[in-house]
Motif scaffolding. Structure first.
Motif, PDB file in Angstrom:
ATOM      1  N   CYS A 225       0.737  -1.117  -0.036  1.00 44.61           N
ATOM      2  CA  CYS A 225       0.036  -0.109   0.029  1.00 44.61           C
ATOM      3  C   CYS A 225       0.806   1.314   0.067  1.00 44.61           C
ATOM      4  O   CYS A 225       1.866   1.344   0.872  1.00 44.61           O
ATOM      5  CB  CYS A 225      -0.887  -0.061   1.238  1.00 44.61           C
ATOM      6  N   GLN A 226       0.661   2.121  -1.024  1.00 49.36           N
ATOM      7  CA  GLN A 226       1.237   3.484  -0.833  1.00 49.36           C
ATOM      8  C   GLN A 226       0.332   4.459  -0.878  1.00 49.36           C
ATOM      9  O   GLN A 226      -0.736   4.205  -1.984  1.00 49.36           O
ATOM     10  CB  GLN A 226       2.256   3.717  -2.004  1.00 49.36           C
ATOM     11  N   SER A 227       0.565   5.646  -0.275  1.00 49.93           N
ATOM     12  CA  SER A 227      -0.660   6.843  -0.438  1.00 49.93           C
ATOM     13  C   SER A 227       0.063   7.900   0.024  1.00 49.93           C
ATOM     14  O   SER A 227       0.998   7.905   0.913  1.00 49.93           O
ATOM     15  CB  SER A 227      -1.677   6.404   0.440  1.00 49.93           C
ATOM     16  N   ASN A 228      -0.657   9.176  -0.276  1.00 49.12           N
ATOM     17  CA  ASN A 228       0.096  10.108   0.106  1.00 49.12           C
ATOM     18  C   ASN A 228      -0.966  10.828   1.108  1.00 49.12           C
ATOM     19  O   ASN A 228      -0.888  11.829   1.556  1.00 49.12           O
ATOM     20  CB  ASN A 228      -0.034  11.441  -1.152  1.00 49.12           C
ATOM     21  N   HIS A 229      -1.865   9.931   1.569  1.00 49.86           N
ATOM     22  CA  HIS A 229      -2.930  10.384   2.489  1.00 49.86           C
ATOM     23  C   HIS A 229      -2.929   9.650   3.710  1.00 49.86           C
ATOM     24  O   HIS A 229      -2.935   8.356   3.592  1.00 49.86           O
ATOM     25  CB  HIS A 229      -4.194  10.180   1.780  1.00 49.86           C
ATOM     26  N   GLU A 230      -2.670  10.331   4.833  1.00 49.35           N
ATOM     27  CA  GLU A 230      -2.611   9.634   6.053  1.00 49.35           C
ATOM     28  C   GLU A 230      -3.644   8.593   6.384  1.00 49.35           C
ATOM     29  O   GLU A 230      -3.229   7.425   6.889  1.00 49.35           O
ATOM     30  CB  GLU A 230      -2.350  10.728   7.280  1.00 49.35           C
ATOM     31  N   GLY A 231      -4.856   9.158   6.212  1.00 54.57           N
ATOM     32  CA  GLY A 231      -5.830   8.137   6.500  1.00 54.57           C
ATOM     33  C   GLY A 231      -5.895   6.761   5.764  1.00 54.57           C
ATOM     34  O   GLY A 231      -6.363   5.823   6.127  1.00 54.57           O
ATOM     35  N   VAL A 232      -5.523   6.874   4.474  1.00 64.45           N
ATOM     36  CA  VAL A 232      -5.593   5.763   3.593  1.00 64.45           C
ATOM     37  C   VAL A 232      -4.632   4.547   4.329  1.00 64.45           C
ATOM     38  O   VAL A 232      -4.914   3.370   4.491  1.00 64.45           O
ATOM     39  CB  VAL A 232      -5.165   5.999   2.150  1.00 64.45           C
ATOM     40  N   LEU A 233      -3.396   5.178   4.399  1.00 65.09           N
ATOM     41  CA  LEU A 233      -2.279   4.352   5.263  1.00 65.09           C
ATOM     42  C   LEU A 233      -2.910   3.712   6.673  1.00 65.09           C
ATOM     43  O   LEU A 233      -2.740   2.633   6.869  1.00 65.09           O
ATOM     44  CB  LEU A 233      -1.106   5.091   5.416  1.00 65.09           C
ATOM     45  N   ILE A 234      -3.370   4.519   7.098  1.00 68.07           N
ATOM     46  CA  ILE A 234      -3.960   4.202   8.745  1.00 68.07           C
ATOM     47  C   ILE A 234      -5.208   2.998   8.398  1.00 68.07           C
ATOM     48  O   ILE A 234      -5.017   1.933   9.173  1.00 68.07           O
ATOM     49  CB  ILE A 234      -4.837   5.273   9.484  1.00 68.07           C
ATOM     50  N   ASP A 235      -5.883   3.279   7.348  1.00 66.01           N
ATOM     51  CA  ASP A 235      -6.921   2.229   7.130  1.00 66.01           C
ATOM     52  C   ASP A 235      -6.445   1.085   6.844  1.00 66.01           C
ATOM     53  O   ASP A 235      -6.775  -0.270   7.034  1.00 66.01           O
ATOM     54  CB  ASP A 235      -7.822   2.522   6.056  1.00 66.01           C
ATOM     55  N   ALA A 236      -5.356   0.977   5.880  1.00 62.67           N
ATOM     56  CA  ALA A 236      -4.580  -0.244   5.474  1.00 62.67           C
ATOM     57  C   ALA A 236      -4.123  -0.923   6.779  1.00 62.67           C
ATOM     58  O   ALA A 236      -4.095  -2.071   6.877  1.00 62.67           O
ATOM     59  CB  ALA A 236      -3.488   0.265   4.472  1.00 62.67           C
ATOM     60  N   ILE A 237      -3.278  -0.230   7.682  1.00 59.63           N
ATOM     61  CA  ILE A 237      -2.799  -0.952   8.889  1.00 59.63           C
ATOM     62  C   ILE A 237      -3.854  -1.391   9.733  1.00 59.63           C
ATOM     63  O   ILE A 237      -3.609  -2.410   9.932  1.00 59.63           O
ATOM     64  CB  ILE A 237      -2.023   0.180   9.500  1.00 59.63           C
ATOM     65  N   HIS A 238      -5.103  -0.633   9.768  1.00 59.11           N
ATOM     66  CA  HIS A 238      -6.080  -1.257  10.561  1.00 59.11           C
ATOM     67  C   HIS A 238      -6.450  -2.713   9.924  1.00 59.11           C
ATOM     68  O   HIS A 238      -6.726  -3.760  10.644  1.00 59.11           O
ATOM     69  CB  HIS A 238      -7.010  -0.337  10.733  1.00 59.11           C
ATOM     70  N   ARG A 239      -6.803  -2.857   8.819  1.00 60.83           N
ATOM     71  CA  ARG A 239      -7.108  -3.950   8.068  1.00 60.83           C
ATOM     72  C   ARG A 239      -6.059  -4.992   8.106  1.00 60.83           C
ATOM     73  O   ARG A 239      -6.402  -6.270   7.983  1.00 60.83           O
ATOM     74  CB  ARG A 239      -7.395  -3.796   6.580  1.00 60.83           C
ATOM     75  N   ALA A 240      -4.758  -4.725   8.394  1.00 58.86           N
ATOM     76  CA  ALA A 240      -3.868  -5.682   8.510  1.00 58.86           C
ATOM     77  C   ALA A 240      -4.022  -6.707   9.668  1.00 58.86           C
ATOM     78  O   ALA A 240      -3.532  -7.876   9.497  1.00 58.86           O
ATOM     79  CB  ALA A 240      -2.454  -5.019   8.566  1.00 58.86           C
ATOM     80  N   LYS A 241      -4.667  -6.431  10.572  1.00 57.16           N
ATOM     81  CA  LYS A 241      -4.953  -7.096  11.827  1.00 57.16           C
ATOM     82  C   LYS A 241      -5.668  -8.338  11.688  1.00 57.16           C
ATOM     83  O   LYS A 241      -6.775  -8.309  10.831  1.00 57.16           O
ATOM     84  CB  LYS A 241      -5.464  -6.293  13.082  1.00 57.16           C
TER      85      LYS A 241
END
Length: 146
Positions: free
Chosen positions: A49-65
């Protein structure tokens, strides 16, 4: 089978074009393709996942669990101030290795501090784009020992 989420923050989509004297000429697509080969070699899988938007990265991290076993992250400029990204990583409780292509400690003073480092199991800094591979191999090895 070990599964790793590889996260890249702002401006890393510009690798190969942006400041090649600092970041090299390899593109993010080149790096991801190399990491996929490494994961095949190690018998695992990865998602990127790559994004210039903080929220997109946070959502990807949350989905990783519950999906991935660990995270390799180059937070880009978010390294220095994104407590939201740091808290997302802490919330999912997955072993995380922080990567930086350049030696941030040999650059501007604002780059010397990472809010991610205290919750990471390690950092790979200043080894160019090879740092991603070393981080990935180290994380898989660490997870496999548990």
């Amino acid at each position: 089978m070990v599964s790793i989420l590889v996260v890249n923050g702002p401006n890393l989509n510009m690798l190969g074009k942006r400041e090649p004297e600092v970041y090299g000429r390899e593109t993010l697509d080149d790096i991801v393709a190399r990491l996929e080969k490494v994961m095949d070699e190690l018998g695992g899988r990865m998602e990127h996942c790559q994004s210039n938007h903080e929220g997109v990265l946070i959502d990807a991290i949350h989905r990783a669990k519950g999906v991935h076993d660990g995270i390799v992250i180059n937070p880009g400029a978010f390294t220095h101030y994104s407590y939201a990204l740091r808290d997302a990583l802490a919330a999912v409780s997955l072993p995380t290795i922080e990567v930086h292509i350049s030696n941030v400690h040999a650059r501007e003073a604002f780059r010397h501090h990472s809010v991610i480092a205290p919750i990471a199991v390690g950092q790979v800094i200043g080894l160019g784009t090879d740092g991603y591979e070393w981080a990935l191999r180290a994380l898989v090895r660490k997870i496999s020992r548990v």
